[in-house]
Design an enzyme around this catalytic site. Structure first.
Site, PDB file in Angstrom:
ATOM      1  N   TYR A   1       8.988 -12.149  -8.919  1.00 55.91           N
ATOM      2  CA  TYR A   1       9.006 -10.704  -9.164  1.00 55.91           C
ATOM      3  C   TYR A   1       9.125 -10.512 -10.671  1.00 55.91           C
ATOM      4  O   TYR A   1       8.826 -11.413 -11.452  1.00 55.91           O
ATOM      5  CB  TYR A   1      10.198 -10.136  -8.365  1.00 55.91           C
ATOM      6  CG  TYR A   1      10.248  -8.650  -8.232  1.00 55.91           C
ATOM      7  CD1 TYR A   1       9.192  -7.913  -7.706  1.00 55.91           C
ATOM      8  CD2 TYR A   1      11.404  -7.950  -8.612  1.00 55.91           C
ATOM      9  CE1 TYR A   1       9.275  -6.532  -7.575  1.00 55.91           C
ATOM     10  CE2 TYR A   1      11.487  -6.570  -8.473  1.00 55.91           C
ATOM     11  CZ  TYR A   1      10.413  -5.875  -7.971  1.00 55.91           C
ATOM     12  OH  TYR A   1      10.487  -4.519  -7.844  1.00 55.91           O
TER      13      TYR A   1
ATOM     14  N   ARG B   1      -1.556   1.033 -13.729  1.00 59.31           N
ATOM     15  CA  ARG B   1      -0.322   1.028 -14.536  1.00 59.31           C
ATOM     16  C   ARG B   1       0.587  -0.056 -13.982  1.00 59.31           C
ATOM     17  O   ARG B   1       1.542   0.198 -13.251  1.00 59.31           O
ATOM     18  CB  ARG B   1       0.347   2.405 -14.461  1.00 59.31           C
ATOM     19  CG  ARG B   1       1.406   2.633 -15.512  1.00 59.31           C
ATOM     20  CD  ARG B   1       2.746   3.036 -14.861  1.00 59.31           C
ATOM     21  NE  ARG B   1       3.351   1.900 -14.195  1.00 59.31           N
ATOM     22  CZ  ARG B   1       4.391   1.976 -13.374  1.00 59.31           C
ATOM     23  NH1 ARG B   1       4.928   3.099 -13.077  1.00 59.31           N
ATOM     24  NH2 ARG B   1       4.902   0.893 -12.811  1.00 59.31           N
TER      25      ARG B   1
ATOM     26  N   LYS C   1       5.749  -7.585  -4.139  1.00 63.51           N
ATOM     27  CA  LYS C   1       6.576  -6.585  -3.465  1.00 63.51           C
ATOM     28  C   LYS C   1       6.720  -6.940  -1.982  1.00 63.51           C
ATOM     29  O   LYS C   1       7.783  -6.794  -1.406  1.00 63.51           O
ATOM     30  CB  LYS C   1       5.948  -5.188  -3.594  1.00 63.51           C
ATOM     31  CG  LYS C   1       5.944  -4.635  -5.009  1.00 63.51           C
ATOM     32  CD  LYS C   1       7.225  -3.891  -5.346  1.00 63.51           C
ATOM     33  CE  LYS C   1       7.236  -3.459  -6.812  1.00 63.51           C
ATOM     34  NZ  LYS C   1       8.487  -2.849  -7.235  1.00 63.51           N
TER      35      LYS C   1
ATOM     36  N   GLU D   1       1.956   1.755  -5.266  1.00 67.46           N
ATOM     37  CA  GLU D   1       2.647   0.994  -6.298  1.00 67.46           C
ATOM     38  C   GLU D   1       1.813   0.930  -7.572  1.00 67.46           C
ATOM     39  O   GLU D   1       0.632   0.580  -7.529  1.00 67.46           O
ATOM     40  CB  GLU D   1       2.879  -0.439  -5.762  1.00 67.46           C
ATOM     41  CG  GLU D   1       3.849  -1.262  -6.562  1.00 67.46           C
ATOM     42  CD  GLU D   1       5.298  -0.788  -6.439  1.00 67.46           C
ATOM     43  OE1 GLU D   1       5.782  -0.611  -5.319  1.00 67.46           O
ATOM     44  OE2 GLU D   1       5.926  -0.585  -7.501  1.00 67.46           O
ATOM     45  N   ASP D   2       2.406   1.275  -8.654  1.00 67.21           N
ATOM     46  CA  ASP D   2       1.813   1.106  -9.977  1.00 67.21           C
ATOM     47  C   ASP D   2       0.452   1.791 -10.154  1.00 67.21           C
ATOM     48  O   ASP D   2      -0.458   1.245 -10.786  1.00 67.21           O
ATOM     49  CB  ASP D   2       1.769  -0.381 -10.359  1.00 67.21           C
ATOM     50  CG  ASP D   2       3.189  -0.929 -10.557  1.00 67.21           C
ATOM     51  OD1 ASP D   2       4.159  -0.210 -10.277  1.00 67.21           O
ATOM     52  OD2 ASP D   2       3.329  -2.080 -11.002  1.00 67.21           O
TER      53      ASP D   2
ATOM     54  N   ASP E   1       6.840   3.953  -4.592  1.00 65.66           N
ATOM     55  CA  ASP E   1       7.973   3.155  -5.048  1.00 65.66           C
ATOM     56  C   ASP E   1       8.397   3.532  -6.466  1.00 65.66           C
ATOM     57  O   ASP E   1       9.580   3.536  -6.791  1.00 65.66           O
ATOM     58  CB  ASP E   1       7.545   1.683  -5.005  1.00 65.66           C
ATOM     59  CG  ASP E   1       8.702   0.737  -5.179  1.00 65.66           C
ATOM     60  OD1 ASP E   1       9.819   1.100  -4.782  1.00 65.66           O
ATOM     61  OD2 ASP E   1       8.478  -0.363  -5.705  1.00 65.66           O
ATOM     62  N   ASP E   2       7.417   3.847  -7.312  1.00 63.35           N
ATOM     63  CA  ASP E   2       7.731   4.122  -8.723  1.00 63.35           C
ATOM     64  C   ASP E   2       8.355   5.501  -8.894  1.00 63.35           C
ATOM     65  O   ASP E   2       9.179   5.702  -9.783  1.00 63.35           O
ATOM     66  CB  ASP E   2       6.458   3.996  -9.565  1.00 63.35           C
ATOM     67  CG  ASP E   2       5.848   2.625  -9.381  1.00 63.35           C
ATOM     68  OD1 ASP E   2       6.497   1.646  -9.752  1.00 63.35           O
ATOM     69  OD2 ASP E   2       4.745   2.525  -8.806  1.00 63.35           O
TER      70      ASP E   2
ATOM     71  N   ASN F   1       9.773  -2.211 -17.238  1.00 57.26           N
ATOM     72  CA  ASN F   1       9.497  -3.608 -16.897  1.00 57.26           C
ATOM     73  C   ASN F   1       8.170  -4.059 -17.477  1.00 57.26           C
ATOM     74  O   ASN F   1       7.320  -3.211 -17.737  1.00 57.26           O
ATOM     75  CB  ASN F   1       9.426  -3.744 -15.357  1.00 57.26           C
ATOM     76  CG  ASN F   1      10.743  -3.401 -14.708  1.00 57.26           C
ATOM     77  OD1 ASN F   1      11.775  -3.921 -15.095  1.00 57.26           O
ATOM     78  ND2 ASN F   1      10.706  -2.509 -13.732  1.00 57.26           N
TER      79      ASN F   1
ATOM     80  N   ASN G   1      16.628  -1.851 -10.339  1.00 59.69           N
ATOM     81  CA  ASN G   1      15.234  -2.067  -9.945  1.00 59.69           C
ATOM     82  C   ASN G   1      15.044  -1.599  -8.503  1.00 59.69           C
ATOM     83  O   ASN G   1      15.915  -1.827  -7.654  1.00 59.69           O
ATOM     84  CB  ASN G   1      14.894  -3.554 -10.071  1.00 59.69           C
ATOM     85  CG  ASN G   1      13.419  -3.809  -9.903  1.00 59.69           C
ATOM     86  OD1 ASN G   1      12.863  -3.597  -8.822  1.00 59.69           O
ATOM     87  ND2 ASN G   1      12.770  -4.239 -10.963  1.00 59.69           N
TER      88      ASN G   1
HETATM   89  O1  LIG Z   1       8.134  -3.836 -10.124  1.00 62.35           O
HETATM   90  C1  LIG Z   1       9.217  -3.587 -10.674  1.00 62.35           C
HETATM   91  O2  LIG Z   1       9.924  -4.445 -11.174  1.00 62.35           O
HETATM   92  C2  LIG Z   1       9.713  -2.170 -10.659  1.00 62.35           C
HETATM   93  C3  LIG Z   1       8.586  -1.250 -10.604  1.00 62.35           C
HETATM   94  O3  LIG Z   1       8.186  -0.794  -9.546  1.00 62.35           O
HETATM   95  C4  LIG Z   1       7.823  -1.009 -11.827  1.00 62.35           C
HETATM   96  O4  LIG Z   1       8.287  -1.322 -12.912  1.00 62.35           O
HETATM   97  O5  LIG Z   1       6.705  -0.527 -11.692  1.00 62.35           O
HETATM   98 MG   LIG Z   2       6.095  -0.358  -9.599  1.00 61.52          MG
END
Ligand SMILES: O=C([O-])CC(=O)C(=O)O
Ligand SMILES: [Mg+2]
Length: 677
Positions: free
Chosen positions: A225, A278, A296, A368-369, A391-392, A533, A577
């Site tokens: 991770y 992103r 994840k 995610e992202d 999640d973000d 991160n 986190n």
């Molecule tokens: O993935 C991670 O460590 C936390 C998160 O969702 C991000 O930074 O986008």
């Molecule tokens: Mg993320």
């Protein structure tokens, strides 16, 4: 489906799919594998028949049994199946065409990225590979020797195979395997090599991978991770070995349902999907963002107990605006600029529709992202029709609120008595701000608009104030309070006098000495959260936060930092986190059969997490519990989320189990080996 035996067992992390056809058909399309579905044949039977391949006049392949391999009875009855009397046992041979997932794992037939578009369609490979098609010559160039890493990887494979053939009890064998593997992994100096070794173990022996990860969670989380997964995504093109997850690109438009059907598992409970725009704080990594959904979902299993076979990582490839990747000959994604507007929306809509059609209403889709401009829109658009969770925005908000609830026990006061300043007004920043305001309003019974006044955000143009309203993106507008313009973070700190400073901008090194000193001069115990991160993007390091505040800061960060010694005292910092939240949150949704996510579930998750911080943790200055007990923590989060789902009438798993914590624990996947007969 043929049953697995012999080498096919060892070569499959879980198992693959093949289409079986009776041997008597005599001619099949290559690539073919021959397999016995049991090994109770007569002496002399072998696991693989000796075949000769020839071509008919029309070009179609004919597979014949080599006469030399017959035991009696000639070509037509090579294994004596026809002549066997009732008291003789025969081996039920079947011939199958390797396709899809199992074709990619069959070293004899696999071509990796060299499969053509036509072959991908014909052999159920679409989506199982990234969109690029590369000639064999490029694959050869790419296989440049890697530093010592490969030697150790080979050693790891040897360890896995060697131990499984040993005559030890399963428990002893497992313990020995884990010990040896950890010893081997610790020999790596370079984190990326540790990551690659872990991915190899995951591919070779899934249960061993999860056992290893769960037993060494504090040590291995930074490997599978953040921060290492960020580097893995950046270098995905050159470390890429076996594709993981599903790749859905613009090329698959109109065929997404078909692509989902190529995935070897049917009962999917959680999908983590990214479009790679992103990735952490690293920006647009296009198709190489796949490392994130994969990572994840590993955590969903290891920390939240969701079965690995119920997890599906997906990357949507609509191109990339990353020039470096577009010019990289080893880039595995579509070589074009990102599709936007209607083209983007249509692909995403087809995806969302196909997912619901294929897996039903209760599959959890975790975004995610995604970049800000799509993340908010997708959550809003699909929040009322699908079980979606960002999640973000939401996971990060829930974990930060939990940390703040715990921190108040150290610094005193209620949420409404504190003042919050954010650097970064994107998904994480505005998501956290909104959840804090929501909780504040619940506690004080004040209107949401009034609670928001305690919270200020700074973006790249300075403090968000009313005079900027016209030019602000919609998700920033609720935070445009009345104030004169302020350009820099340090001036905003001086003007607002916050008690809590939260970094969520994705830009590293922005909490300078001056910034931390200003927070420390305003507060006896300043709360400082550097959330971005991976480590390279963190707003400051733990050492900086403690040193510049003379050891007074209550500090936590998105990526982990080692303990810091300052003036003879050791300071531990927590990891703020979303990994604390999403595995338990998802489990709670699944065990209650929830059909929608509600903000109150996020608040319930925050409370459950904050309640897990022990007096000993507080004594050490921690506002999050250690990850060592994460399965227990996840069970409590899951139970609180499920309870809320029942309360809100959003649960479909009825009747409601009495003891939700015990029920959540009983639903968790165990990586212990099973006995095969
Ligand atoms: O993935 C991670 O460590 C936390 C998160 O969702 C991000 O930074 O986008
Ligand atoms: Mg993320």
């Amino acid at each position: 489906m043929i049953s697995l035996n012999g080498s096919s067992f060892l070569n499959n992390s879980r198992y693959g799919v093949s289409k079986s056809i009776p041997q008597s058909h005599g001619r099949v399309q290559a690539p073919m594998v021959v397999s016995a579905s049991s090994s109770n044949g007569r002496p002399g039977d072998r696991n693989v028949a000796v075949l000769k391949e020839s071509t008919k006049r029309d070009g179609s392949p004919v597979i014949e049994v080599d006469p030399k391999s017959t035991v009696a009875g000639g070509v037509e009855d090579v294994y004596g199946e026809d002549q066997a009397t009732e008291d003789q046992s025969v081996t039920p041979w079947s011939v199958s065409v390797a396709s899809g997932y199992s074709l990619l794992r069959d070293p004899h037939h696999n071509k990796g990225l060299a499969f053509s578009e036509k072959e991908r369609d014909a052999h159920y490979l679409r989506g199982l590979l990234p969109p690029v098609v590369v000639p064999q010559q490029l694959q050869v160039i790419k296989k440049k020797p890697q530093p010592s890493g490969h030697l150790i990887c080979a050693f790891i494979i040897f360890l896995i195979l060697e131990e499984t053939t040993n005559d030890l009890s399963i428990v002893m064998l497992f313990t020995k395997q884990i010990k040896k593997l950890m010893h081997t992994i610790r020999q790596y100096q370079v984190p990326l090599q540790k990551y690659m070794a872990m991915m190899d173990i995951q591919e070779m022996n899934e249960r061993l991978f999860y056992k290893l990860l769960m037993q060494n969670v504090e040590e291995l989380l930074p490997v599978v991770y953040t921060p290492t997964v960020g580097e893995a995504c950046q270098k995905y093109g050159s470390i890429f070995r076996r594709p993981q997850g599903l790749f859905i690109s613009l090329k698959e438009k109109g065929k997404i349902l078909e692509v989902l059907k190529n995935w070897p598992q049917r009962k999917i409970q959680v999908i983590v999907v990214t479009d790679g725009e992103r990735i952490l704080g690293l920006g647009d990594l296009g198709c190489q963002g796949m490392g994130i959904p994969v990572g994840k979902l590993s955590l969903y299993t290891a920390l939240g107990g969701i079965r690995p076979s119920a997890c599906l990582p997906i990357t949507i490839d609509v191109g990339t605006n990353n020039e470096k990747l577009l010019n990289d000959e080893f880039y595995i994604g579509l070589r074009q600029k990102r599709a936007t507007g209607q083209e983007y929306a249509e692909l995403l809509h087809e995806f969302m529709t196909a997912v619901k059609q294929n897996y039903g209403e209760k599959v959890l889709i975790q975004f995610e992202d995604f970049a800000n401009h799509n993340a908010f829109d997708l959550l809003e658009k699909y929040g009322t029709t699908h079980l979606v969770f960002n999640d973000d925005i939401q996971g990060t908000a829930s974990v930060v609120l939990a940390g703040l609830m715990a921190a108040l026990k150290l610094v005193g006061g209620t949420l409404a008595e504190h003042k919050f300043l954010f650097l970064g007004a994107g998904e994480a920043g505005t998501g956290i701000a909104e959840l804090i305001a929501l909780e504040m309003s619940k506690q004080t019974e004040a209107p949401l608009e009034q609670s928001r006044q305690r919270i200020w955000l700074v973006d790249s143009k300075g403090l968000i104030v009313r005079s900027r309203m016209e030019s602000l993106q919609h998700f920033k507008k609720p935070w445009a309070h009345e104030h004169e313009p302020v350009k820099t973070l340090i001036d905003a700190i001086k003007a607002i006098k916050p008690t809590v400073l939260i970094g969520s901008s994705g830009v590293g090194r922005t909490f300078t000495k001056e910034v931390i000193e200003a927070m420390a001069s305003l507060n006896e115990k300043p709360i400082v959260l550097a959330l971005s991160n991976p480590t390279s993007q963190s707003e400051c390091t733990a050492e900086e936060a403690y040193t510049w505040s003379q050891g007074r800061a209550i500090f936590a960060s998105g990526s982990p930092f080692s303990p810091v010694e300052y003036e003879g005292k050791v300071y531990l910092s927590g990891q703020a986190n979303n990994a604390y939240i999403f595995p338990g949150f998802g489990l709670g949704l699944i065990i209650s059969g929830a059909i929608r996510v509600h903000d109150d579930m996020l608040l319930a998750a925050s409370e459950a997490l904050a309640a897990q911080v022990t007096p000993e943790n507080f004594d050490e200055g921690l506002i999050y519990p250690p990850f060592t007990n994460i399965r227990k923590i996840s069970a409590h989060i899951a139970a609180s989320v499920a309870a809320k789902a029942y309360e809100l009438g959003l649960a479909t798993h009825l009747p409601r189990p009495q003891n939700l914590v015990a029920y959540a624990e009983s639903c968790m996947y165990s990586p212990n080996y099973q006995n095969y007969r």
